[in-house]
Design an enzyme around this catalytic site. Structure first.
Site, PDB file in Angstrom:
ATOM      1  N   HIS A 137       0.817  -1.213   0.000  1.00 44.03           N
ATOM      2  CA  HIS A 137       0.000   0.000   0.000  1.00 44.03           C
ATOM      3  C   HIS A 137       0.854   1.268   0.000  1.00 44.03           C
ATOM      4  O   HIS A 137       0.349   2.343  -0.263  1.00 44.03           O
ATOM      5  CB  HIS A 137      -0.900  -0.006   1.237  1.00 44.03           C
ATOM      6  CG  HIS A 137      -2.349   0.306   0.962  1.00 44.03           C
ATOM      7  ND1 HIS A 137      -2.921   0.345  -0.288  1.00 44.03           N
ATOM      8  CD2 HIS A 137      -3.354   0.611   1.835  1.00 44.03           C
ATOM      9  CE1 HIS A 137      -4.207   0.646  -0.176  1.00 44.03           C
ATOM     10  NE2 HIS A 137      -4.495   0.818   1.092  1.00 44.03           N
TER      11      HIS A 137
ATOM     12  N   ASN B 170      -7.299   6.297   4.125  1.00 46.30           N
ATOM     13  CA  ASN B 170      -8.720   6.627   3.938  1.00 46.30           C
ATOM     14  C   ASN B 170      -9.032   8.111   4.014  1.00 46.30           C
ATOM     15  O   ASN B 170     -10.116   8.526   3.602  1.00 46.30           O
ATOM     16  CB  ASN B 170      -9.569   5.898   4.985  1.00 46.30           C
ATOM     17  CG  ASN B 170      -9.469   4.409   4.853  1.00 46.30           C
ATOM     18  OD1 ASN B 170      -8.786   3.888   3.977  1.00 46.30           O
ATOM     19  ND2 ASN B 170     -10.142   3.707   5.737  1.00 46.30           N
TER      20      ASN B 170
ATOM     21  N   ASP C  42      -0.850   2.387  -5.369  1.00 50.09           N
ATOM     22  CA  ASP C  42      -0.848   0.953  -5.653  1.00 50.09           C
ATOM     23  C   ASP C  42      -2.148   0.596  -6.368  1.00 50.09           C
ATOM     24  O   ASP C  42      -3.165   1.264  -6.178  1.00 50.09           O
ATOM     25  CB  ASP C  42      -0.705   0.153  -4.362  1.00 50.09           C
ATOM     26  CG  ASP C  42      -1.800   0.448  -3.369  1.00 50.09           C
ATOM     27  OD1 ASP C  42      -1.941   1.631  -2.964  1.00 50.09           O
ATOM     28  OD2 ASP C  42      -2.549  -0.476  -3.000  1.00 50.09           O
TER      29      ASP C  42
ATOM     30  N   ASN D 151      -9.261   3.222  -1.383  1.00 47.28           N
ATOM     31  CA  ASN D 151      -9.726   4.214  -0.410  1.00 47.28           C
ATOM     32  C   ASN D 151      -8.971   5.539  -0.471  1.00 47.28           C
ATOM     33  O   ASN D 151      -9.550   6.586  -0.198  1.00 47.28           O
ATOM     34  CB  ASN D 151      -9.676   3.633   1.002  1.00 47.28           C
ATOM     35  CG  ASN D 151     -10.749   2.582   1.205  1.00 47.28           C
ATOM     36  OD1 ASN D 151     -11.833   2.680   0.640  1.00 47.28           O
ATOM     37  ND2 ASN D 151     -10.437   1.573   2.001  1.00 47.28           N
TER      38      ASN D 151
END
Length: 182
Positions: free
Chosen positions: A18, A62, A85, A106
């Site tokens: 991530h 997020n 990513d 997100n």
């Protein structure tokens, strides 16, 4: 131009899938003379690189858009690049596009909500887990040993492409720098 690398703050996430966006920002900072211009109101690590800005939001994935909006508004920046990513591409793939959906990511969802979807995306393929229920665990885990061997070259190629985006349009960069995988 504002160049944003998406990721999560802290050592626990440093080498995870991530965080490839953060890794590219780190590579650009290593290559260039940059100056930290971070402020608590930006909710991120911000560096000035010539006339451009490099951002690593520290809001967690997020809420990345909150940091992007804060920096974009403070410096009145029109053009934004977001490096992230992408589960839908194989490991090592590199793709470029302007605008589009968030695809369930997100960080992109938050960025779209904050500044709209009309920004350049540097999509870095990380592959996907066997089952959809494993996605959260997969993206928050480090790369495999084999992937780690190829990671520095891939990050370097992504940084090269971002540098090219500072002086060429997205279509030109896509035709010269896209990768199917490594």
């Amino acid at each position: 131009m504002l160049i944003v690398g998406l990721g999560n703050p802290g050592p626990a996430y440093e080498r995870t899938r991530h965080n490839v966006g953060f890794m590219v920002i780190d590579e650009l900072c290593r290559r260039r003379s940059v100056q930290s211009v971070s402020k608590s109101s930006f909710e991120g690590e911000l560096f000035k690189m010539g006339e451009h800005f490099l951002l690593k939001p520290t809001t967690y994935m997020n809420l990345s858009g909150k940091s992007v909006l804060s920096v974009k508004n403070f410096y009145k920046i029109d053009d934004v690049i977001v490096i992230h990513d992408d589960l839908d591409l194989p490991f090592g793939a590199l793709r470029f596009k302007k605008g589009g959906g968030h695809g369930g990511h997100n960080g992109l969802k938050s960025t779209d909500a904050a500044i709209g979807p009309d920004y350049i995306r540097v999509r870095m393929g990380i592959g996907k887990p066997e089952h959809k229920s494993q996605v959260a665990d997969y993206v928050l885990h480090p790369f495999t040993a084999d992937e780690n061997l190829r990671l520095p070259e891939w990050i370097s190629k992504a940084a090269d492409a971002v540098e090219m985006l500072l002086r060429a349009d997205c279509a030109d960069v896509a035709s010269k720098c896209s990768l199917k995988g490594m």
